[in-house]
Enzyme design. Structure first.
Site, PDB file in Angstrom:
ATOM      1  NE  ARG A  57      16.902 -59.521  47.865  1.00 35.49           N
ATOM      2  CZ  ARG A  57      17.201 -59.554  46.493  1.00 35.49           C
ATOM      3  NH1 ARG A  57      17.332 -61.179  46.056  1.00 35.49           N
ATOM      4  NH2 ARG A  57      18.251 -59.607  45.961  1.00 35.49           N
TER       5      ARG A  57
ATOM      6  NE  ARG B 243      21.574 -61.683  46.281  1.00 35.82           N
ATOM      7  CZ  ARG B 243      20.637 -62.305  45.507  1.00 35.82           C
ATOM      8  NH1 ARG B 243      19.182 -62.830  45.782  1.00 35.82           N
ATOM      9  NH2 ARG B 243      20.696 -62.043  44.410  1.00 35.82           N
TER      10      ARG B 243
HETATM   11  P1  AP5 Z   1      12.624 -62.204  45.395  1.00 33.85           P
HETATM   12  O1  AP5 Z   1      11.873 -62.362  45.152  1.00 33.85           O
HETATM   13  O2  AP5 Z   1      14.247 -62.212  46.399  1.00 33.85           O
HETATM   14  O3  AP5 Z   1      13.293 -61.112  43.970  1.00 33.85           O
HETATM   15  P2  AP5 Z   1      14.403 -61.491  43.056  1.00 33.85           P
HETATM   16  O4  AP5 Z   1      13.362 -61.806  41.377  1.00 33.85           O
HETATM   17  O5  AP5 Z   1      14.522 -63.494  43.539  1.00 33.85           O
HETATM   18  O6  AP5 Z   1      15.715 -61.134  42.526  1.00 33.85           O
HETATM   19  P3  AP5 Z   1      17.303 -61.660  43.134  1.00 33.85           P
HETATM   20  O7  AP5 Z   1      17.525 -60.703  43.083  1.00 33.85           O
HETATM   21  O8  AP5 Z   1      16.849 -62.608  43.498  1.00 33.85           O
HETATM   22  O9  AP5 Z   1      17.344 -62.188  41.440  1.00 33.85           O
HETATM   23  P4  AP5 Z   1      18.491 -62.259  40.298  1.00 33.85           P
HETATM   24  O10 AP5 Z   1      18.069 -62.883  39.752  1.00 33.85           O
HETATM   25  O11 AP5 Z   1      18.932 -61.083  40.352  1.00 33.85           O
HETATM   26  O12 AP5 Z   1      19.557 -62.528  41.283  1.00 33.85           O
HETATM   27  P5  AP5 Z   1      20.086 -64.080  41.507  1.00 33.85           P
HETATM   28  O13 AP5 Z   1      20.331 -64.671  43.066  1.00 33.85           O
HETATM   29  O14 AP5 Z   1      19.396 -65.355  40.816  1.00 33.85           O
HETATM   30  O15 AP5 Z   1      12.099 -60.402  45.689  1.00 33.85           O
HETATM   31  C1  AP5 Z   1      13.051 -59.094  46.018  1.00 33.85           C
HETATM   32  C2  AP5 Z   1      12.686 -58.780  47.190  1.00 33.85           C
HETATM   33  O16 AP5 Z   1      11.486 -58.206  47.158  1.00 33.85           O
HETATM   34  C3  AP5 Z   1      12.678 -59.148  48.852  1.00 33.85           C
HETATM   35  O17 AP5 Z   1      12.541 -58.849  49.690  1.00 33.85           O
HETATM   36  C4  AP5 Z   1      10.801 -59.925  48.297  1.00 33.85           C
HETATM   37  O18 AP5 Z   1      10.640 -60.064  49.732  1.00 33.85           O
HETATM   38  C5  AP5 Z   1       9.835 -58.772  48.127  1.00 33.85           C
HETATM   39  N1  AP5 Z   1       9.182 -58.711  47.338  1.00 33.85           N
HETATM   40  C6  AP5 Z   1       8.839 -59.984  46.538  1.00 33.85           C
HETATM   41  N2  AP5 Z   1       7.566 -59.933  45.709  1.00 33.85           N
HETATM   42  C7  AP5 Z   1       6.970 -58.858  46.458  1.00 33.85           C
HETATM   43  C8  AP5 Z   1       5.618 -58.200  46.642  1.00 33.85           C
HETATM   44  N3  AP5 Z   1       4.657 -58.804  45.007  1.00 33.85           N
HETATM   45  N4  AP5 Z   1       5.419 -56.647  47.044  1.00 33.85           N
HETATM   46  C9  AP5 Z   1       6.806 -56.635  47.390  1.00 33.85           C
HETATM   47  N5  AP5 Z   1       7.796 -56.602  48.286  1.00 33.85           N
HETATM   48  C10 AP5 Z   1       7.838 -58.104  47.172  1.00 33.85           C
HETATM   49  O19 AP5 Z   1      21.278 -63.792  40.870  1.00 33.85           O
HETATM   50  C11 AP5 Z   1      22.290 -63.390  41.786  1.00 33.85           C
HETATM   51  C12 AP5 Z   1      23.440 -64.092  40.779  1.00 33.85           C
HETATM   52  O20 AP5 Z   1      23.944 -65.165  40.704  1.00 33.85           O
HETATM   53  C13 AP5 Z   1      23.311 -62.480  39.239  1.00 33.85           C
HETATM   54  O21 AP5 Z   1      23.593 -62.133  39.180  1.00 33.85           O
HETATM   55  C14 AP5 Z   1      24.948 -63.448  38.405  1.00 33.85           C
HETATM   56  O22 AP5 Z   1      26.367 -63.370  38.793  1.00 33.85           O
HETATM   57  C15 AP5 Z   1      24.597 -65.508  38.951  1.00 33.85           C
HETATM   58  N6  AP5 Z   1      23.565 -66.148  38.028  1.00 33.85           N
HETATM   59  C16 AP5 Z   1      22.518 -66.901  38.745  1.00 33.85           C
HETATM   60  N7  AP5 Z   1      21.955 -67.133  38.182  1.00 33.85           N
HETATM   61  C17 AP5 Z   1      22.869 -67.232  36.506  1.00 33.85           C
HETATM   62  C18 AP5 Z   1      22.300 -68.198  35.049  1.00 33.85           C
HETATM   63  N8  AP5 Z   1      21.326 -68.698  35.082  1.00 33.85           N
HETATM   64  N9  AP5 Z   1      24.034 -67.421  34.433  1.00 33.85           N
HETATM   65  C19 AP5 Z   1      24.832 -66.957  35.010  1.00 33.85           C
HETATM   66  N10 AP5 Z   1      25.081 -66.749  35.895  1.00 33.85           N
HETATM   67  C20 AP5 Z   1      24.182 -66.418  37.029  1.00 33.85           C
END
Ligand code: AP5
Length: 214
Positions: free
Chosen positions: A127, A160
């Protein structure tokens, strides 16, 4: 449309939430993006969230609940929203339930993306993310422009910090312990729809749309 996209890190929540929200004309509310923007801007919230995010841990519930309470009461969320990354714990789900009850805005469905762990690791390792607008690319499945800059806003793309292999392992453990129990929580409320997250982005979108009955 009032829906939640649930799933492990890298399952494709952000990618799919963006498409579903655009098609339905509602905002994508991504808590990870909100926190990363706060970090970029150097706000108190951003500074507080940084150490948790870099370690792959969750930001405390009370902080996240406060953010969502404010965001879902903004005018553009009245007609609906796609939640991406919230809720992540049972207390967050309970607080969301109370908020939506009070606003008279019940959820339509909770969509859980199923993706095996080895695919997640590949997706996160490849990513590249835009620190400006949050758009994600993938070196194989959705290659970034040759100049390494975002095609939407021109910012230089980055890996990231929490996509490092050891942090990904921690994030997956946190997901299993703290977030996966939400499947049972929403199953018991008749809202859960499990969707296969493998295949092309378009194939997954079509499955999500049919799970929503659209
Ligand atoms: P992508 O769509 O970016 O995946 P994602 O599920 O959104 O992954 P994240 O890593 O962003 O999720 P996360 O939940 O860990 O992070 P968040 O930012 O919420 O896809 C991933 C990759 O695959 C991309 O390169 C994409 O192009 C590719 N791809 C997608 N679909 C595909 C397909 N079909 N085929 C092939 N490739 C594909 O959270 C980050 C941090 O923030 C957390 O760790 C925590 O510390 C904090 N945080 C956020 N929300 C909260 C909460 N509610 N409570 C507490 N802490 C929180």
């Amino acid at each position: 449309m009032r829906t939640i996209l649930l799933g492990p890190p890298g399952a494709g929540k952000g990618t799919q939430a963006q498409v579903l929200a655009q098609r339905a004309g509602v905002p994508q509310v991504a808590t990870g993006d909100i926190l990363r923007r706060a970090r970029e801007e150097g706000t108190d919230l951003g500074r507080r969230a940084q150490s948790y995010m870099d370690r792959g841990e969750l930001v405390p519930d009370e902080v996240m609940i406060g953010i969502i309470e404010q965001r879902l009461q903004e005018a553009d969320a009245r007609e609906g929203f796609v939640l991406d990354g919230f809720p992540r714990t049972v207390p967050q789900a309970e607080a969301l339930g109370e908020l939506l009850l009070g606003l008279g805005m019940p959820l339509d469905a909770v969509l859980a993306l199923d993706v095996p762990e080895e695919v997640i690791v590949r997706r996160l390792a490849g990513r590249r993310t835009c620190p400006g607008c949050g758009r994600s690319y993938h070196v194989e499945s959705d290659p970034p422009p040759a100049d390494g800059r975002c095609q939407n806003c021109g910012r230089e793309l980055v890996t990231r910090p929490d996509d490092r292999a050891e942090t990904v392992r921690e994030r997956l453990g946190v997901y299993r312990r703290q977030t996966e129990p939400l499947k049972e929580y929403y199953q018991a409320r008749g809202l859960l729809r499990q969707v296969d997250g493998l295949g092309t982005v378009e194939e997954v979108t079509e499955r999500l749309q049919s799970a929503l009955g659209r």
